[in-house]
Design a protein around this motif. Structure first.
Motif, mmCIF file in Angstrom:
data_model
loop_
_atom_site.group_PDB
_atom_site.id
_atom_site.type_symbol
_atom_site.label_atom_id
_atom_site.label_comp_id
_atom_site.label_asym_id
_atom_site.label_seq_id
_atom_site.Cartn_x
_atom_site.Cartn_y
_atom_site.Cartn_z
ATOM 1 N N HIS A 1 -19.174 2.679 3.103
ATOM 2 C CA HIS A 1 -18.069 2.348 2.203
ATOM 3 C C HIS A 1 -16.949 1.680 2.994
ATOM 4 O O HIS A 1 -16.634 2.090 4.112
ATOM 5 N N ALA A 2 -16.374 0.638 2.384
ATOM 6 C CA ALA A 2 -15.268 -0.077 3.009
ATOM 7 C C ALA A 2 -14.402 -0.693 1.925
ATOM 8 O O ALA A 2 -14.918 -1.302 0.981
ATOM 9 N N VAL A 3 -13.097 -0.545 2.076
ATOM 10 C CA VAL A 3 -12.182 -1.199 1.127
ATOM 11 C C VAL A 3 -12.000 -2.640 1.589
ATOM 12 O O VAL A 3 -11.189 -2.931 2.461
ATOM 13 N N VAL A 4 -12.824 -3.504 1.031
ATOM 14 C CA VAL A 4 -12.738 -4.934 1.300
ATOM 15 C C VAL A 4 -12.226 -5.646 0.050
ATOM 16 O O VAL A 4 -11.301 -6.452 0.096
ATOM 17 N N ALA A 5 -12.844 -5.345 -1.076
ATOM 18 C CA ALA A 5 -12.527 -6.024 -2.332
ATOM 19 C C ALA A 5 -11.361 -5.374 -3.052
ATOM 20 O O ALA A 5 -11.239 -4.154 -3.110
ATOM 21 N N ARG B 1 2.240 -4.667 7.781
ATOM 22 C CA ARG B 1 2.823 -3.886 8.876
ATOM 23 C C ARG B 1 1.744 -3.187 9.685
ATOM 24 O O ARG B 1 1.774 -3.189 10.927
ATOM 25 N N MET B 2 0.779 -2.576 9.005
ATOM 26 C CA MET B 2 -0.263 -1.849 9.712
ATOM 27 C C MET B 2 -1.137 -2.774 10.556
ATOM 28 O O MET B 2 -1.540 -2.418 11.674
ATOM 29 N N MET B 3 -1.431 -3.952 10.041
ATOM 30 C CA MET B 3 -2.210 -4.907 10.845
ATOM 31 C C MET B 3 -1.422 -5.347 12.075
ATOM 32 O O MET B 3 -1.986 -5.489 13.168
ATOM 33 N N LYS B 4 -0.105 -5.531 11.902
ATOM 34 C CA LYS B 4 0.735 -5.933 13.034
ATOM 35 C C LYS B 4 0.768 -4.827 14.087
ATOM 36 O O LYS B 4 0.652 -5.092 15.291
ATOM 37 N N LEU B 5 0.898 -3.584 13.642
ATOM 38 C CA LEU B 5 0.941 -2.462 14.581
ATOM 39 C C LEU B 5 -0.379 -2.303 15.326
ATOM 40 O O LEU B 5 -0.398 -1.902 16.498
ATOM 41 N N ARG B 6 -1.491 -2.596 14.639
ATOM 42 C CA ARG B 6 -2.803 -2.481 15.295
ATOM 43 C C ARG B 6 -3.199 -3.766 16.006
ATOM 44 O O ARG B 6 -4.277 -3.859 16.575
ATOM 45 N N GLU B 7 -2.325 -4.777 15.911
ATOM 46 C CA GLU B 7 -2.553 -6.081 16.543
ATOM 47 C C GLU B 7 -3.865 -6.702 16.072
ATOM 48 O O GLU B 7 -4.686 -7.163 16.870
ATOM 49 N N LEU B 8 -4.036 -6.720 14.750
ATOM 50 C CA LEU B 8 -5.226 -7.290 14.135
ATOM 51 C C LEU B 8 -4.836 -8.384 13.159
ATOM 52 O O LEU B 8 -3.832 -8.275 12.441
ATOM 53 N N THR B 9 -5.643 -9.454 13.110
ATOM 54 C CA THR B 9 -5.505 -10.433 12.040
ATOM 55 C C THR B 9 -6.182 -9.879 10.787
ATOM 56 O O THR B 9 -6.901 -8.874 10.839
ATOM 57 N N LEU C 1 -8.670 -11.207 9.198
ATOM 58 C CA LEU C 1 -10.123 -11.298 9.389
ATOM 59 C C LEU C 1 -10.631 -10.164 10.266
ATOM 60 O O LEU C 1 -11.689 -9.578 9.992
ATOM 61 N N GLU C 2 -9.895 -9.832 11.301
ATOM 62 C CA GLU C 2 -10.304 -8.738 12.181
ATOM 63 C C GLU C 2 -10.239 -7.396 11.467
ATOM 64 O O GLU C 2 -11.084 -6.525 11.679
ATOM 65 N N GLU C 3 -9.241 -7.219 10.612
ATOM 66 C CA GLU C 3 -9.112 -5.961 9.871
ATOM 67 C C GLU C 3 -10.268 -5.792 8.879
ATOM 68 O O GLU C 3 -10.872 -4.710 8.798
ATOM 69 N N ARG D 1 -13.425 -2.883 9.022
ATOM 70 C CA ARG D 1 -13.826 -2.003 7.922
ATOM 71 C C ARG D 1 -15.320 -2.147 7.611
ATOM 72 O O ARG D 1 -16.015 -1.149 7.403
ATOM 73 N N ILE D 2 -15.794 -3.391 7.573
ATOM 74 C CA ILE D 2 -17.211 -3.615 7.253
ATOM 75 C C ILE D 2 -18.104 -3.056 8.350
ATOM 76 O O ILE D 2 -19.127 -2.408 8.072
#
Length: 491
Positions: free
Chosen positions: A182-186, A297-305, A307-309, A313-314
């Motif tokens: 399971h992944a929250v993508v959509a 904010r969470m992507m910035k804190l984890r230093e992820l784009t 696409l990387e986020e 998840r996938i």
């Protein structure tokens, strides 16, 4: 067996043992069907500059942010030296399978692959909106200096055909496993407002916003394929969401499937071929519809784009599925593959549709930058004329359904709204059902509630096939799957 021998045996062995002996003596020698697997990946990035498709405006790519690829997977069931059944899947980093590319691939395979039924070659698109254009006249393009749509189709179809031949030639005994993560993508991309109307990508922060229109499928269905040395050689990942995270850019980009592939290959070896299968997700998007600031904010804190986020998840969901699938590897699964052409009713163009669209076509007549929109709307007028002339035909679609052990796979041409995929998965007799969309030229198939809400994706310009046709597709798909799972003496 001679009567005297039978009489003699009765005197020296018990009846139950005799019956077992008779069964062995009378059985026809046979060998369990064995799965063979072949896979290959190829780069279909054309010479730059190239026109990109997926937006209503002309975009010319002069750079490649990530290559667009095609990955072929061959499955074959054999009994000894006899081939019983086969299927060829090709996952492509394209917006749709259009412009004659499927026909061109099959044509280039003619006479080159003994034993291959060309009708059993399936192509699907991941729906990246930063892939080359495949239809001439789609956009206003420079006369020279860019790779034209027809040139790309010729180039890519040859490379894809070569990849299929490579995968066919390297098929080997293998095993398959299936799993679910399971992944929250959509996220459903249609916002609902007071009064019952809807809008794709509509604002969720305005006063009259009332909710999100439809369901979201967060399941990640996965197939895994190992060779006899227990090396993972291929995987197919079914996510009910199109690859549209970076859809508006003007560079070639395979979207989130590229980091997914690269991450899995880094962990499990460069030999791993990864097929991206877009599930029923015509009303979905891999970008947040609300909580946008918190997500950023969470992507910035984890230093992820982004696409990387999405990839993170996938891949996590894939590994959840892998942990289970590794415990059940099947060397002799039932493989059945049915291919047939079905007819779906067209969405009716009403008099009101015609009057509105005709005015809009006139307004765009002298705007070269709006050629995509003008042609998109003109097709509605052409359909209306065909309706009234009695010449409009049902939409013909090549439907593929497969049984692979306990799981089912089913294809469709469209951007199919998630409600239809949910029906198929819920009503299917299979343990898991993979719905693979965009195996044809696309166009949305909306739910009834979406049509009531209106807006892009659920208006007549967007729909060759409407809710009625979507239900016919659902019933025909389930009819075929049910037939493949019907118990028989050979199962």
């Amino acid at each position: 067996m001679p009567a005297r021998l039978f009489s003699d045996l009765k005197r020296i062995v018990p009846l139950t043992t005799l019956l077992l002996l008779l069964a062995v003596l009378m059985a026809t020698p046979s060998q369990a069907a064995e799965l063979y697997v072949g896979a290959a990946t190829t780069d279909i990035t054309p010479k730059l500059p190239v026109s990109l498709t997926g937006q209503m405006r002309t975009r010319i790519a002069k750079t490649v942010e990530s290559p667009v690829t095609a990955t072929a997977l061959v499955l074959e069931s054999r009994e000894g030296d006899k081939s019983l059944e086969h299927a060829v899947f090709v996952s492509c980093d394209l917006v749709c399978i259009r412009g004659g590319i499927h026909e061109a691939v099959r044509d280039k395979l003619k006479g080159k692959v003994p034993g291959l039924d060309l009708k059993k070659v399936i192509m699907n698109a991941t729906h990246t909106h930063t892939a080359p254009t495949m239809i001439e006249g789609r956009y206003t393009l420079p006369e020279t200096g860019v790779t034209k749509p027809a040139e790309f189709v010729e180039f890519a179809s040859q490379i894809i055909a070569d990849a299929i031949i490579e995968a066919w030639n390297n098929r080997q005994p293998g095993r398959v496993g299936w799993g679910l993560g399971h992944a929250v993508v959509a996220q459903n991309r249609r916002a609902l407002y007071e009064g019952g109307w809807a809008k794709m990508y509509g604002s969720t922060s305005v006063k009259d916003f009332r909710g999100i229109e439809g369901y979201e499928d967060h399941g990640v269905e996965v197939l895994f394929f190992w060779n006899n040395e227990d090396k993972l050689i291929a995987t197919a990942v079914n996510v009910a969401c199109p690859a549209q995270a970076v859809e508006g850019r003007s560079a070639v980009n395979a979207d989130y499937w590229h980091p997914v592939r690269e991450t899995l290959k880094k962990k499990y070896g460069d030999q791993l071929c990864v097929l991206g299968w877009a599930g029923a997700g015509g009303d979905q998007v891999p970008r947040p519809m609300y909580r946008k600031s918190a997500e950023a904010r969470m992507m910035k804190l984890r230093e992820l784009t982004l696409l990387e986020e999405i990839s993170r998840r996938i891949v996590n969901a894939w590994e959840e599925a892998y942990a289970g699938a590794q415990q059940e590897k099947h060397a002799d699964p039932i493989l059945k593959h049915e291919v047939r052409t079905i007819e779906l009713p067209r969405q009716i163009v009403t008099d009101e549709d015609y009057a509105r669209v005709k005015k809009e076509v006139v307004a765009y007549a002298n705007a070269p930058s709006k050629v995509w929109i003008k042609n998109w709307k003109q097709r509605v007028l052409d359909r209306y004329d065909a309706q009234h002339a009695g010449t409009e035909k049902p939409y013909e679609m090549e439907l593929h359904t497969l049984r692979l052990g306990d799981v089912a796979l089913a294809t469709n041409d469209f951007e199919l709204f998630t409600d239809f995929g949910t029906q198929m998965k819920s009503r299917s007799p299979a343990l898991q059902t993979f719905v693979i969309q965009l195996c044809g030229p696309g166009s949305y198939v909306p739910s009834e509630r979406a049509v009531r809400g209106g807006s892009y994706s659920a208006i007549i310009e967007s729909n060759n096939v409407g809710p009625q046709g979507g239900q016919v597709l659902t019933e025909e798909t389930l009819k075929s799957i049910n037939g493949q799972f019907k118990k028989s003496t050979s199962d």
